[in-house]
Design a protein around this motif. Structure first.
Motif, PDB file in Angstrom:
ATOM      1  N   LYS A  15      -7.608   9.988  -4.923  1.00  0.00           N
ATOM      2  CA  LYS A  15      -8.704   9.014  -4.817  1.00  0.00           C
ATOM      3  C   LYS A  15      -8.897   8.571  -6.018  1.00  0.00           C
ATOM      4  O   LYS A  15      -8.874   9.207  -7.031  1.00  0.00           O
ATOM      5  CB  LYS A  15      -9.978   9.343  -4.058  1.00  0.00           C
ATOM      6  CG  LYS A  15     -10.822   8.355  -3.864  1.00  0.00           C
ATOM      7  CD  LYS A  15     -12.058   8.625  -3.231  1.00  0.00           C
ATOM      8  CE  LYS A  15     -13.050   7.481  -3.036  1.00  0.00           C
ATOM      9  NZ  LYS A  15     -14.479   7.676  -2.388  1.00  0.00           N
ATOM     10  N   GLN A  25     -13.937   1.153  -9.023  1.00  0.00           N
ATOM     11  CA  GLN A  25     -12.537   1.980  -8.884  1.00  0.00           C
ATOM     12  C   GLN A  25     -11.692   1.605 -10.156  1.00  0.00           C
ATOM     13  O   GLN A  25     -11.634   0.680 -10.416  1.00  0.00           O
ATOM     14  CB  GLN A  25     -11.916   1.991  -7.554  1.00  0.00           C
ATOM     15  CG  GLN A  25     -12.562   2.688  -6.340  1.00  0.00           C
ATOM     16  CD  GLN A  25     -11.782   2.371  -5.230  1.00  0.00           C
ATOM     17  OE1 GLN A  25     -11.704   1.400  -4.396  1.00  0.00           O
ATOM     18  NE2 GLN A  25     -11.300   3.343  -4.888  1.00  0.00           N
ATOM     19  N   GLU A  32      -1.051   2.625  -5.747  1.00  0.00           N
ATOM     20  CA  GLU A  32      -2.406   3.162  -5.513  1.00  0.00           C
ATOM     21  C   GLU A  32      -3.191   1.635  -5.528  1.00  0.00           C
ATOM     22  O   GLU A  32      -3.954   1.549  -4.464  1.00  0.00           O
ATOM     23  CB  GLU A  32      -3.001   3.894  -6.550  1.00  0.00           C
ATOM     24  CG  GLU A  32      -2.563   5.404  -6.331  1.00  0.00           C
ATOM     25  CD  GLU A  32      -1.153   5.554  -6.888  1.00  0.00           C
ATOM     26  OE1 GLU A  32      -0.715   6.887  -7.011  1.00  0.00           O
ATOM     27  OE2 GLU A  32      -0.748   4.694  -7.812  1.00  0.00           O
ATOM     28  N   THR A  35      -2.147  -0.146  -2.017  1.00  0.00           N
ATOM     29  CA  THR A  35      -2.698   0.272  -1.154  1.00  0.00           C
ATOM     30  C   THR A  35      -4.254  -0.299  -0.878  1.00  0.00           C
ATOM     31  O   THR A  35      -4.684  -0.663   0.201  1.00  0.00           O
ATOM     32  CB  THR A  35      -2.840   1.795  -0.901  1.00  0.00           C
ATOM     33  OG1 THR A  35      -1.535   2.179  -1.051  1.00  0.00           O
ATOM     34  CG2 THR A  35      -3.778   2.388   0.167  1.00  0.00           C
ATOM     35  N   TRP A  36      -5.023  -0.292  -1.937  1.00  0.00           N
ATOM     36  CA  TRP A  36      -6.408  -0.828  -2.101  1.00  0.00           C
ATOM     37  C   TRP A  36      -6.473  -2.187  -1.669  1.00  0.00           C
ATOM     38  O   TRP A  36      -7.318  -2.545  -1.015  1.00  0.00           O
ATOM     39  CB  TRP A  36      -7.212  -0.522  -3.398  1.00  0.00           C
ATOM     40  CG  TRP A  36      -8.451  -0.955  -3.679  1.00  0.00           C
ATOM     41  CD1 TRP A  36      -9.688  -0.669  -3.151  1.00  0.00           C
ATOM     42  CD2 TRP A  36      -8.811  -2.431  -4.031  1.00  0.00           C
ATOM     43  NE1 TRP A  36     -10.652  -1.486  -3.455  1.00  0.00           N
ATOM     44  CE2 TRP A  36     -10.209  -2.624  -3.765  1.00  0.00           C
ATOM     45  CE3 TRP A  36      -7.966  -3.697  -4.587  1.00  0.00           C
ATOM     46  CZ2 TRP A  36     -10.846  -3.854  -4.296  1.00  0.00           C
ATOM     47  CZ3 TRP A  36      -8.912  -4.849  -4.959  1.00  0.00           C
ATOM     48  CH2 TRP A  36     -10.057  -4.770  -4.866  1.00  0.00           C
ATOM     49  N   ARG A  37      -5.558  -3.132  -2.147  1.00  0.00           N
ATOM     50  CA  ARG A  37      -5.371  -4.584  -2.028  1.00  0.00           C
ATOM     51  C   ARG A  37      -5.314  -4.854  -0.672  1.00  0.00           C
ATOM     52  O   ARG A  37      -5.763  -5.784   0.084  1.00  0.00           O
ATOM     53  CB  ARG A  37      -4.294  -4.994  -2.980  1.00  0.00           C
ATOM     54  CG  ARG A  37      -4.278  -6.623  -2.644  1.00  0.00           C
ATOM     55  CD  ARG A  37      -5.467  -7.309  -3.170  1.00  0.00           C
ATOM     56  NE  ARG A  37      -5.483  -8.926  -3.019  1.00  0.00           N
ATOM     57  CZ  ARG A  37      -5.725  -9.385  -2.038  1.00  0.00           C
ATOM     58  NH1 ARG A  37      -6.442  -8.855  -1.083  1.00  0.00           N
ATOM     59  NH2 ARG A  37      -5.735 -10.815  -1.878  1.00  0.00           N
ATOM     60  N   ARG A  39      -6.126  -3.175   2.087  1.00  0.00           N
ATOM     61  CA  ARG A  39      -7.458  -2.705   2.867  1.00  0.00           C
ATOM     62  C   ARG A  39      -8.078  -4.047   2.601  1.00  0.00           C
ATOM     63  O   ARG A  39      -8.856  -4.525   3.855  1.00  0.00           O
ATOM     64  CB  ARG A  39      -8.162  -1.692   2.314  1.00  0.00           C
ATOM     65  CG  ARG A  39      -7.473  -0.396   2.605  1.00  0.00           C
ATOM     66  CD  ARG A  39      -8.427   0.812   2.438  1.00  0.00           C
ATOM     67  NE  ARG A  39      -9.033   1.063   1.202  1.00  0.00           N
ATOM     68  CZ  ARG A  39      -8.386   1.828   0.312  1.00  0.00           C
ATOM     69  NH1 ARG A  39      -7.291   2.392   0.376  1.00  0.00           N
ATOM     70  NH2 ARG A  39      -8.914   1.820  -0.929  1.00  0.00           N
ATOM     71  N   GLN A  40      -8.401  -4.672   1.584  1.00  0.00           N
ATOM     72  CA  GLN A  40      -9.023  -5.781   1.322  1.00  0.00           C
ATOM     73  C   GLN A  40      -8.464  -7.010   2.255  1.00  0.00           C
ATOM     74  O   GLN A  40      -9.300  -7.902   2.863  1.00  0.00           O
ATOM     75  CB  GLN A  40      -9.094  -6.330   0.105  1.00  0.00           C
ATOM     76  CG  GLN A  40      -9.644  -5.343  -1.133  1.00  0.00           C
ATOM     77  CD  GLN A  40     -10.518  -4.389  -0.639  1.00  0.00           C
ATOM     78  OE1 GLN A  40     -11.554  -4.861  -0.258  1.00  0.00           O
ATOM     79  NE2 GLN A  40     -10.378  -3.208  -0.764  1.00  0.00           N
ATOM     80  N   ARG A  73     -14.379  -9.428  -3.572  1.00  0.00           N
ATOM     81  CA  ARG A  73     -14.155  -8.598  -4.801  1.00  0.00           C
ATOM     82  C   ARG A  73     -13.411  -9.038  -5.840  1.00  0.00           C
ATOM     83  O   ARG A  73     -12.627  -9.763  -6.043  1.00  0.00           O
ATOM     84  CB  ARG A  73     -12.899  -7.672  -3.836  1.00  0.00           C
ATOM     85  CG  ARG A  73     -13.405  -6.909  -2.511  1.00  0.00           C
ATOM     86  CD  ARG A  73     -14.402  -6.004  -2.739  1.00  0.00           C
ATOM     87  NE  ARG A  73     -14.571  -5.098  -1.376  1.00  0.00           N
ATOM     88  CZ  ARG A  73     -15.581  -5.494  -0.572  1.00  0.00           C
ATOM     89  NH1 ARG A  73     -16.529  -6.554  -0.851  1.00  0.00           N
ATOM     90  NH2 ARG A  73     -15.593  -4.772   0.620  1.00  0.00           N
ATOM     91  N   ALA A 124     -12.984  -3.420  -8.724  1.00  0.00           N
ATOM     92  CA  ALA A 124     -11.898  -2.593  -9.380  1.00  0.00           C
ATOM     93  C   ALA A 124     -11.673  -2.814 -10.713  1.00  0.00           C
ATOM     94  O   ALA A 124     -11.845  -4.215 -11.158  1.00  0.00           O
ATOM     95  CB  ALA A 124     -10.684  -2.500  -8.461  1.00  0.00           C
TER      96      ALA A 124
END
Length: 357
Positions: A15, A25, A32, A35-37, A39-40, A73, A124
């Motif tokens: 994580k 974050q 990585e 992957t976060w992007r 989700r947004q 974000r 982030a």
């Protein structure tokens, strides 16, 4: 190892770490972050990007506030991009203030969270290594160097581009990379780097990129000096004279506000002031004076940065300039010379002449 130092590491498969005492974050690797992007995107959250090279100051923070007001974000990138430094420019001396930057983002996060008028907050930090940003190896900084580059011409060849011929090539290349990685709905840049904003807008337009470029006003010290990460190199003596450029540009702005429209009428009084201020310094003893060189004072088209002989009132123009503050002569014992012993400091600034009517 301190909390702020431990926040740097982001091993694959784990994580993402956060800035201590926040939910911000920190991402070092592209997979990585993507992957976060993703989700947004699935959560229908808009993303705004504020690209920086670190050494954050109020100018950066003002852009982050703008982004938080308009996006769910906010991503702040922190990366000192080597390809926008020339061969003879000291990349190694550029201020690197990771711990302080984290602290400033922590405090700003609290401020934004307490303001009910914002759509989002800082989510982030993307802080890659050069190996991540240039997977085939860092391209050469030589003018004729080899590598994968993005070149925006002719706007990238004039003014700053003429003095620093690889600068905008490096800027356009790293912006293309960041925009491809982050895929932001909006990106935020400061007006202080006005030619850079013109280059980035052209990059986005010509490569059909799906992002809006938002420009924030130049943030200034009370005496008018534009905020810049490079101001830390000035030291006390040069800091007092560093307003030369802003004073020069304001004289030209006054001429425009009084109805002057030709190049000579607008820039003539400004260049005379610059000469007078330099002459005053040369008349001082070496232990007191500050020498500087005026690179250019420009009156340019707002879209192309091409020099104008006459301002079209319906379109306005961009006043801009660059000054190199030279190292101090005869430094005195205990004198504050600035970070790294006070190397030459290049200052840029600009004023937008708005259309009339």
């Amino acid at each position: 190892m301190t909390l702020f130092q431990s926040a740097i590491w982001n091993p694959r498969g784990q994580k993402a770490p956060v800035i201590p005492h926040t939910s911000i974050q920190i991402f070092r690797e592209v997979p990585e972050f993507r992957t976060w992007r993703r989700r947004q995107l699935l959560d229908h959250r808009s993303v705004g990007l504020v690209p920086t090279m670190g050494a954050l100051h109020e100018g950066h923070l003002s852009l982050i506030r703008m982004a938080a007001a308009e996006n769910h974000r906010v991503v702040v990138s922190i990366y000192v991009n080597p390809t926008q430094f020339g061969v003879h420019e000291d990349l190694g001396s550029y201020p690197k203030t990771w711990k302080k930057d984290c602290e400033m983002l922590r405090d700003l996060d609290k401020e934004i969270a307490g303001d009910g008028g914002n759509l989002g907050t800082v989510a982030a930090v993307f802080a890659p290594t050069t190996e991540v940003m240039y997977p085939s190896g860092r391209p050469s900084q030589d003018v004729d160097g080899k590598g994968s580059f993005v070149t925006i011409t002719p706007v990238g060849e004039v003014l700053e581009g003429a003095s620093r011929p690889t600068f905008f090539r490096g800027v356009a290349t790293v912006c293309m990379k960041l925009f491809n990685i982050v895929t932001p709905e909006k990106v935020y840049f400061g007006q202080k780097d006005i030619q850079q904003t013109v280059v980035v807008k052209k990059l986005v337009k010509d490569f059909c990129m799906n992002t809006d470029v938002v420009i924030g006003k130049t943030q200034r010290e009370p005496d008018g000096l534009a905020l810049s990460s490079r101001n830390v190199f000035l030291g006390t003596r040069r800091r007092k004279v560093a307003t030369t450029l802003s004073k020069t540009l304001r004289v030209a702005e006054t001429a425009y506000s009084r109805g002057r429209r030709s190049r000579d009428e607008i820039l003539g009084p400004a260049t005379e002031l610059a000469k007078l201020l330099l002459m005053e310094q040369h008349q001082m003893p070496p232990e007191d004076r500050v020498k500087f060189e005026v690179d250019y004072v420009s009156l340019a088209d707002p879209d192309t940065m091409e020099e104008l002989e006459e301002v079209d009132e319906s379109r306005g123009a961009i006043l801009s300039g660059a000054v190199k503050m030279l190292p101090v002569e005869s430094p005195q014992a205990g004198e504050d010379l600035g970070l790294s012993g006070g190397p030459p400091v290049r200052l840029i600034d600009n004023i937008i002449l708005k259309p009339v009517g």
